[in-house]
Scaffold this motif. Sequence first.
Motif, PDB file in Angstrom:
ATOM      1  N   UNK A 108      37.378  29.847  28.460  1.00  0.00           N
ATOM      2  CA  UNK A 108      36.345  29.597  29.514  1.00  0.00           C
ATOM      3  C   UNK A 108      36.631  29.597  30.711  1.00  0.00           C
ATOM      4  N   UNK A 109      38.255  29.375  31.129  1.00  0.00           N
ATOM      5  CA  UNK A 109      38.630  29.066  31.825  1.00  0.00           C
ATOM      6  C   UNK A 109      39.107  30.412  32.984  1.00  0.00           C
ATOM      7  N   UNK A 110      38.958  31.423  32.210  1.00  0.00           N
ATOM      8  CA  UNK A 110      39.614  33.464  32.285  1.00  0.00           C
ATOM      9  C   UNK A 110      38.430  33.570  33.129  1.00  0.00           C
ATOM     10  N   UNK A 111      37.585  32.881  32.441  1.00  0.00           N
ATOM     11  CA  UNK A 111      35.740  34.135  32.680  1.00  0.00           C
ATOM     12  C   UNK A 111      35.408  33.081  34.253  1.00  0.00           C
ATOM     13  N   UNK A 112      35.888  31.208  34.396  1.00  0.00           N
ATOM     14  CA  UNK A 112      35.614  30.834  35.028  1.00  0.00           C
ATOM     15  C   UNK A 112      36.454  31.935  36.543  1.00  0.00           C
ATOM     16  N   UNK A 113      37.728  31.879  36.070  1.00  0.00           N
ATOM     17  CA  UNK A 113      37.891  33.234  37.623  1.00  0.00           C
ATOM     18  C   UNK A 113      37.493  33.913  37.339  1.00  0.00           C
ATOM     19  N   UNK A 114      37.294  34.714  37.119  1.00  0.00           N
ATOM     20  CA  UNK A 114      36.519  36.017  37.047  1.00  0.00           C
ATOM     21  C   UNK A 114      35.239  36.298  37.514  1.00  0.00           C
ATOM     22  N   UNK A 115      34.769  35.333  37.307  1.00  0.00           N
ATOM     23  CA  UNK A 115      33.010  34.658  37.838  1.00  0.00           C
ATOM     24  C   UNK A 115      33.733  34.580  39.609  1.00  0.00           C
ATOM     25  N   UNK A 116      34.422  33.796  39.332  1.00  0.00           N
ATOM     26  CA  UNK A 116      35.200  33.361  41.231  1.00  0.00           C
ATOM     27  C   UNK A 116      35.231  34.140  42.214  1.00  0.00           C
ATOM     28  N   UNK A 117      35.860  35.512  41.513  1.00  0.00           N
ATOM     29  CA  UNK A 117      36.424  36.754  41.854  1.00  0.00           C
ATOM     30  C   UNK A 117      34.720  37.679  42.246  1.00  0.00           C
ATOM     31  N   UNK A 118      34.849  37.487  41.175  1.00  0.00           N
ATOM     32  CA  UNK A 118      33.187  38.485  40.901  1.00  0.00           C
ATOM     33  C   UNK A 118      32.103  37.976  42.506  1.00  0.00           C
ATOM     34  N   UNK A 119      32.167  36.778  42.122  1.00  0.00           N
ATOM     35  CA  UNK A 119      31.869  36.077  43.915  1.00  0.00           C
ATOM     36  C   UNK A 119      31.601  36.683  44.874  1.00  0.00           C
ATOM     37  N   UNK A 120      33.553  36.497  44.992  1.00  0.00           N
ATOM     38  CA  UNK A 120      33.960  36.589  46.079  1.00  0.00           C
ATOM     39  C   UNK A 120      33.636  37.900  46.827  1.00  0.00           C
ATOM     40  N   UNK A 121      33.806  39.475  45.987  1.00  0.00           N
ATOM     41  CA  UNK A 121      33.753  40.376  46.335  1.00  0.00           C
ATOM     42  C   UNK A 121      32.292  40.279  46.438  1.00  0.00           C
ATOM     43  N   UNK A 122      31.259  40.120  45.642  1.00  0.00           N
ATOM     44  CA  UNK A 122      29.827  39.844  45.897  1.00  0.00           C
ATOM     45  C   UNK A 122      30.049  39.863  47.331  1.00  0.00           C
ATOM     46  N   UNK A 123      30.210  38.523  47.886  1.00  0.00           N
ATOM     47  CA  UNK A 123      30.136  37.184  49.089  1.00  0.00           C
ATOM     48  C   UNK A 123      30.470  38.281  50.321  1.00  0.00           C
ATOM     49  N   UNK A 124      31.927  39.063  49.748  1.00  0.00           N
ATOM     50  CA  UNK A 124      32.313  39.692  51.104  1.00  0.00           C
ATOM     51  C   UNK A 124      31.093  40.256  51.209  1.00  0.00           C
TER      52      UNK A 124
END
Length: 672
Positions: free
Chosen positions: A541-557
């Motif tokens: 779950x922690x890895x998925x959370x970090x991956x979702x955070x990175x995906x969010x940063x990519x999309x937000x940028x």
Amino acid sequence: MAKVQLYVYDLSNGLAKQLSRQLTGRQIDGIWHTSVVVFGKEVFYGQGISIVKPGQSHHGQPLQILDMGETSLDEQTFDEYLDEIRDHYTADKYHLLEFNCNSFTNDCIGFLTGGSIPSWISDLPSDFLSTPFGAALRPTIDAMFRRPVPGAAPTPPVAPSPNALQQAASASPNPALASALLQAVAQQAYSTGSLSAPTSLPRPPAPGSSTVAGPIHICTNPSSLHGLLQAHKAVVVFFTSATCGPCRMIEPVFEEIAHQKTHGRDGGRPAFVKVDMSVGMGGQVGQEWGVRVTPTFLFFLDGKKTYELKGVNAPELRTQVDLLLYQAYPPHPHTKLSLPAVEALSTNPILFTQVPPLDTVSAKLASFIDAASQSTELNSAKQALSVSLVPFLKSRFPDKTASAATPAKKPAVPTTPQILTSWASLTSSLTAALKPPQLFPLADLWRLAVLDEHVANWLAGPAGTHNPLDVLVHQALDVLDNGDPEQKAAGRNYLLTVLRMLANGFAHAVLAKTILARAAPGGKRAQVTRVVVATLLHDDAAVRTAAASLAFNVAATLQRSRVEKLRGATTGAAPVEVEEDEEWEVELVSAVLETLSNETKSEEVVHRLVAALAFLLRLSPSYEGQLASLLEVLQSRDTLRSKLEKGGCGESGVQKPEMRKLIEEVAGKLCP
């Protein structure tokens, strides 16, 4: 028939390519000076029109030689043309951004061949001015190259004030570097009459010839205008003359509109063209289009004339330009949607700023080093770790549990290129000697280091062949590609820290752009995307959370980039201009939707993924192409709304009201 060539010089002698990201947040490969070579002579504009033997100018040998075709005109006709426009291309009319050597060569190429110079040369000033640094520097450039007042004696460039230079430098992602270079450039400009590379560089440009093309094109012949009509979807042509008083009244308005409408625009740019009917073959240009009085404005869409405006009427001019651009570049359909929940989302990156006990992290890594086979490289890496990297991180990220009365310390280790290179070297040595499960302390140290502006700028620049980010991401991909379940499980901590490190890379625009760059030099988009897609479905779950955070940063940028392009201007901090790629966006959307379909436990992961999906879809140029079809095939609406039902995310589905509104909005308005 005579061969026509374009000689291209980089007046920065490689500095633009090397330092542009640090100065502007955008990659600029050169400051282009061009000249025309035909009939055995090289012709260019600087201190008036100059003619030399090919390759014998003060610029030395060209960086590139481009074949522009052949001309059916004879040398005498070309010489007569140069004589006709010589009074137009004088030293006192030269302007760095608007009327320069590239304006001249584009004019000559149009006369000789009917073509035009490449867009990567002619569009450079608009690219530069669309950065905060370029916009801040614009007033200084204008002050240095004021236009001559009719009848007044020519004046040399004016030295900019130190305050003006400091203000411009402050808009750069690297103010210290920008300030130092601007001071050198300004001194050279003031002493020679041109804005050129600093005098310490080899082969310094001569006065008046250091240039980029401006957003206003100059045409003195029919062929030049035909070339522009073919190259641009939307064209506005201003017919003027030197003796026309009303023309001088409306000219500043035309120039203001031209700068405003080309500033920050992505994709095709409109062309704003000025034709002086008293210069060269300008009268023939007007005759071809039936222009008999000045000022006259003609509007073209796809090469066809759509409207004609005569006289001084600034409001009507603005209206007609807006109408033309609306027809040529219609707004995205999403601009008409009401998306309050999506617009309420912050586009600030999700960062992992927790400071671990650095001595403990260092000791853990040192124990792994000691357990490995000893070598000179490992001993050097261990020493650099203890005397350089960790002390720097301690001073940059002080322990928050320390007494509040203890004053913050200054960095014990300066972030010089030599120091940073030593950190890169220790990273390469350790990744070669240790396995990924033993490297997570190293990745955690870099997770903090990338939050430092100087480190981020260095990583985004020419950090060498062993860029620490590349090295660490490569190790993460090895973990993900390993078919052994036990090895994958052992690499869990390493994957987690690498994901958090990459997420922190979005703290600074210059590094975020490098992470999302599609191609060399330094582009990391493909590797980072592989890591994101693979880890979104990780068992932990922690890895998925970090991956979702990175995906969010990519999309937000990506979303910020789209919004800035839509506005046609930039505000605030340096924006990250992200190159659109339909296949890449389809891959990310597919991965996010698949993860959402499988995620039934973590509401936090669902929230970040839905926000990422919203940003990937909203204002996407590919929305009405592959994305719309993909969303239907993957039943995106049902996938999203299932998160609101029992068992969709937790026992009762998503509970937070703001999340429920966001999911309904994305499902109902952005998913077909």
